[in-house]
Design a protein around this motif. Sequence first.
Motif, PDB file in Angstrom:
ATOM      1  N   LEU A 286       0.835  -1.198   0.000  1.00 32.84           N
ATOM      2  CA  LEU A 286       0.000   0.000   0.000  1.00 32.84           C
ATOM      3  C   LEU A 286       0.871   1.248   0.000  1.00 32.84           C
ATOM      4  N   TRP A 287       0.269   2.363  -0.375  1.00 30.84           N
ATOM      5  CA  TRP A 287       1.015   3.624  -0.477  1.00 30.84           C
ATOM      6  C   TRP A 287       1.625   4.051   0.849  1.00 30.84           C
ATOM      7  N   ASN A 288       1.015   3.685   1.963  1.00 31.40           N
ATOM      8  CA  ASN A 288       1.554   4.091   3.257  1.00 31.40           C
ATOM      9  C   ASN A 288       2.713   3.204   3.707  1.00 31.40           C
ATOM     10  N   GLY A 289       3.137   2.244   2.845  1.00 24.46           N
ATOM     11  CA  GLY A 289       4.263   1.386   3.161  1.00 24.46           C
ATOM     12  C   GLY A 289       3.871   0.057   3.781  1.00 24.46           C
ATOM     13  N   LEU A 290       2.615  -0.127   4.085  1.00 24.96           N
ATOM     14  CA  LEU A 290       2.138  -1.368   4.697  1.00 24.96           C
ATOM     15  C   LEU A 290       2.085  -2.469   3.643  1.00 24.96           C
TER      16      LEU A 290
ATOM     17  N   ASP B 198      -5.299   2.977  -3.150  1.00 26.58           N
ATOM     18  CA  ASP B 198      -4.466   2.731  -1.982  1.00 26.58           C
ATOM     19  C   ASP B 198      -3.363   1.717  -2.258  1.00 26.58           C
TER      20      ASP B 198
END
Length: 122
Positions: A72-76, A113
């Motif tokens: 995901l874009w948040n690094g998850l 996302d």
Amino acid sequence: MADPIPVPVGILRLPRGPDSSGSRGFDRHRHRDRSRERSRDLAAVQGARAELRARFLRLLGRARGKRSRFCLWNGLRVLADFGAADVQSGAFQVDSLRTPLGVQASALLRSGDVLEFSFPLE
């Protein structure tokens, strides 16, 4: 009251257009050749995009039930069993979504996302 001082305005000089003899100005034939090249280039790009879309849709058809890794874009990074994809609304349906907070039986991941997804070798 005094009249305002006029502000000088620059003059924009454009090149002369072609005259009736075609001896100066724009070359009409050169423009036609460029437009043909552009249309060929656009057709080639459109063909390549159609081929990539067809390959992507075949991938989505074969992916049902396979283990998938989503970044995901948040690094998850999460693991899930791929279910389906709604290409029009941009969502991935997954089963057994494994997140840091636990396992979700099923979920929808918005494609906005998702940075990337892959199918790791098992």
